[in-house]
Design an enzyme around this catalytic site. Structure first.
Site, mmCIF file in Angstrom:
data_model
loop_
_atom_site.group_PDB
_atom_site.id
_atom_site.type_symbol
_atom_site.label_atom_id
_atom_site.label_comp_id
_atom_site.label_asym_id
_atom_site.label_seq_id
_atom_site.Cartn_x
_atom_site.Cartn_y
_atom_site.Cartn_z
ATOM 1 N N MET A 1 2.916 9.237 3.218
ATOM 2 C CA MET A 1 4.462 9.515 3.477
ATOM 3 C C MET A 1 5.294 8.930 3.406
ATOM 4 O O MET A 1 6.254 8.874 2.936
ATOM 5 C CB MET A 1 3.925 9.872 5.107
ATOM 6 C CG MET A 1 4.033 10.967 5.755
ATOM 7 S SD MET A 1 3.770 11.182 7.320
ATOM 8 C CE MET A 1 5.412 11.118 7.585
ATOM 9 N N GLY B 1 1.009 4.934 1.109
ATOM 10 C CA GLY B 1 0.174 6.437 1.745
ATOM 11 C C GLY B 1 1.054 7.804 1.574
ATOM 12 O O GLY B 1 0.836 8.043 0.920
ATOM 13 N N ALA C 1 0.864 -1.536 -0.087
ATOM 14 C CA ALA C 1 -0.106 0.361 -0.372
ATOM 15 C C ALA C 1 1.017 1.402 -0.293
ATOM 16 O O ALA C 1 1.767 1.121 0.409
ATOM 17 C CB ALA C 1 -0.596 -0.327 1.259
ATOM 18 N N VAL D 1 4.479 0.726 1.463
ATOM 19 C CA VAL D 1 4.487 -0.512 2.859
ATOM 20 C C VAL D 1 5.377 -1.705 1.259
ATOM 21 O O VAL D 1 3.851 -1.860 1.025
ATOM 22 C CB VAL D 1 3.525 -0.707 4.045
ATOM 23 C CG1 VAL D 1 4.276 -2.331 3.816
ATOM 24 C CG2 VAL D 1 3.593 0.689 4.616
ATOM 25 N N ASP E 1 -3.540 9.833 15.117
ATOM 26 C CA ASP E 1 -4.139 8.938 13.520
ATOM 27 C C ASP E 1 -5.060 7.556 13.913
ATOM 28 O O ASP E 1 -5.066 6.735 12.695
ATOM 29 C CB ASP E 1 -3.579 8.981 12.642
ATOM 30 C CG ASP E 1 -3.965 9.498 11.988
ATOM 31 O OD1 ASP E 1 -5.241 9.764 11.167
ATOM 32 O OD2 ASP E 1 -2.309 8.805 10.237
#
Length: 525
Positions: free
Chosen positions: A35, A33, A31, A38, A147
């Site tokens: 920043m 995100g 995935a 992964v 978060d």
């Protein structure tokens, strides 16, 4: 998150087969995100599968992002709990910033909800309870996640619930990474104080968890507008809809829990993650809710004011704590001289009577507070002894201490029964095995908490004054029972008193074994 864009930078130029730090071979992108990206990877030194998070290249030149990325590793590495993703290593060389983590086989809570829609109340509370346990560990270490959202909650195939992505977490000893009142977090799940750029603490995480629990139960978040900014701002001026208005089958008590989490003022929210985890665990187990913690008494008005300000209303459906009676308003001004008012009539309330009534109200309020407030508890790590009254060779006795040594990586297990699951007929003897947990003294016990990879097994839990004997009938009635148990089972014991907690396994898994990594007890202080 989606597939990695082709121009994502250094993390995006990494290809399958690239090796990080001379040992981590990238296998498949998982995935991307805001920043980082992964990957699943293989640790070629230890020969195990891991997850590698790579900071995207366009953030490498920004020192604040690099600091935040490294702070994630430092924050998460300090936390040891089955519901916190484990951090194994960090890499910072050759233009690469990477965090090497435990690889959790499964899916995100986001994907689970997208596929299932609203979840059964017991399942939603089990998941939220595990997240609350992880937050309790983080908050004890002075770490705020900041978060909490469904994409950062992983559901493993073994039944674990794991909180990940401490990328914007803040530890107390780390410099402020949110200067200039920068708003961090995902708009749907932000606490009001995050929207306002005010300081945050663990109660901000509990608000976000309340939004996640609301969404699991109702199939939508409590606040949703056309833009992220409008969504974030809505919670500053609106109350969330009562969950039962969207899902009438929910209990009023569970609705109170959710609304208490979603209080605008942090002082009015649930006080801590540990007690929240216990309450949600009771719902997940189908037990009665323990008394909800009372909200704080209304704050007194400033001394300069002539009259008392009305207290802000409690969240809809939340229990109201008893408190001192409101101060009577001052009498209206009058031009009549005292001598012209006439004699006081017999039976009119005097200052003395009013004072007595006020004192009585305070006493009643204090007693009610004492009765409604839950007693304090503490986690006890008991001495564990394998218990096999009907066998002859013991039950992996040399490993029994591993069941409560504080290290989830070490385990105790029953023997493997090749002829199928072990079954013990209640009060009739028969085959069965167990784990006797010695608290050292008699205690009132609220809960037995197990960390275990095993699923689909049955057990009964007894609380005994003396060490268990081979005579099953002498144990009395079980304090709790569980069938087809999930990984990381919990048993609500409702204050049963005794020195020994006996985990009596009446049916193993289909593989003929049960593994216990950690056993702990919540006992009253």
């Amino acid at each position: 998150m989606g597939p990695p864009p082709p121009d994502a930078g250094a993390a995006g130029t990494m290809r399958r087969g690239s090796v990080i730090a001379g040992r981590y071979r990238l296998d498949h992108p998982l995935a991307t995100g805001g920043m980082a990206r992964v990957w699943t990877a293989t640790d070629e030194v230890l020969g195990r599968r891991v997850a590698v998070k790579l900071l995207l290249e366009h953030y490498l030149a920004d020192a604040s992002f690099v600091r935040r990325f490294r702070a994630e590793a430092l924050a998460a590495a300090r936390l040891t709990h089955p519901s916190v993703v484990a951090v194994y290593d960090t890499c910072s060389d050759d233009g690469v910033e990477a965090i090497v983590m435990e690889l959790v086989d499964g899916s995100t809570l986001r994907a689970h909800m997208d596929a299932r829609g609203p979840l059964p109340a017991e399942e939603a509370c089990r998941i939220a309870g595990r997240v609350a346990e992880a937050l309790a560990v983080a908050h004890k270490a002075q770490i705020v996640h900041r978060d909490i959202k469904p994409a950062n909650v992983l559901l493993s195939t073994s039944g674990r619930v794991v909180v990940t992505d401490f990328g914007i977490a803040k530890a107390s000893e780390v410099g402020d990474l949110t200067t200039d009142r920068q708003m961090l977090g995902t708009a749907k799940y932000l606490a009001p104080e995050q929207v306002e750029g005010a300081p945050v603490d663990g109660r901000s995480d509990l608000y976000a968890l309340g939004v996640v629990l609301f969404e699991m139960l109702c199939g939508r978040v409590p606040f949703l507008s056309d833009t992220e900014a409008a969504t974030a701002l809505a919670r500053l001026h609106q109350d969330p809809p009562p969950p039962r208005s969207l899902r009438p089958d929910l209990s009023p008590e569970l609705e109170q829990v959710v609304l208490r989490l979603l209080a605008r003022d942090p002082d009015d929210r649930w006080p801590d993650a540990a007690s929240l985890a216990r309450t949600l665990g009771a719902v997940a187990a189908g037990n009665a809710l323990p008394p909800l913690p009372a909200p704080p008494a209304p704050r007194p008005a400033p001394a300069a004011r002539a009259t008392a300000a009305a207290p802000s209303p409690a969240p809809h459906g939340a229990p109201v704590a008893p408190g001192p009676p409101p101060r009577a308003p001052a009498p209206p001004p009058t031009d009549v001289a005292p001598a012209e008012r006439g004699p006081r009539r017999r039976g009119a309330p005097t200052v003395f009577v009013v004072a007595l009534l006020a004192l009585a109200a305070l006493v009643v309020g204090a007693l009610a507070w004492r009765l409604l407030s839950p007693g304090g508890t503490e986690q006890v790590r008991p001495a564990a002894t394998a218990f096999d009254p009907f066998g002859t060779d013991g039950e992996n006795d040399p490993d029994e201490g591993r069941a409560s040594d504080g290290d989830p990586a070490t385990t105790w297990s029953t023997e493997t029964y090749n002829d199928g699951p072990v079954v013990a007929d209640y009060k009739e003897g028969g085959d069965g095995v167990g784990l006797a947990l010695d608290l050292g003294e008699e205690r009132a016990v609220d809960e037995l908490v197990l960390t275990s990879p095993s699923t689909g097994w049955d057990a009964r839990v007894y609380v005994l004054a003396d060490a268990p004997a081979a005579d099953v009938a002498s144990w009395g009635e079980p304090a709790a029972t569980g069938e087809d148990l999930p990984a990381d089972a919990r048993f609500a014991l409702d204050g049963a008193e005794g020195r020994y907690v006996l985990l009596w396994i009446t049916r193993t898994t289909d593989e003929g074994q049960v593994v216990v990594a950690e056993a702990s007890v919540e006992a009253r202080t």
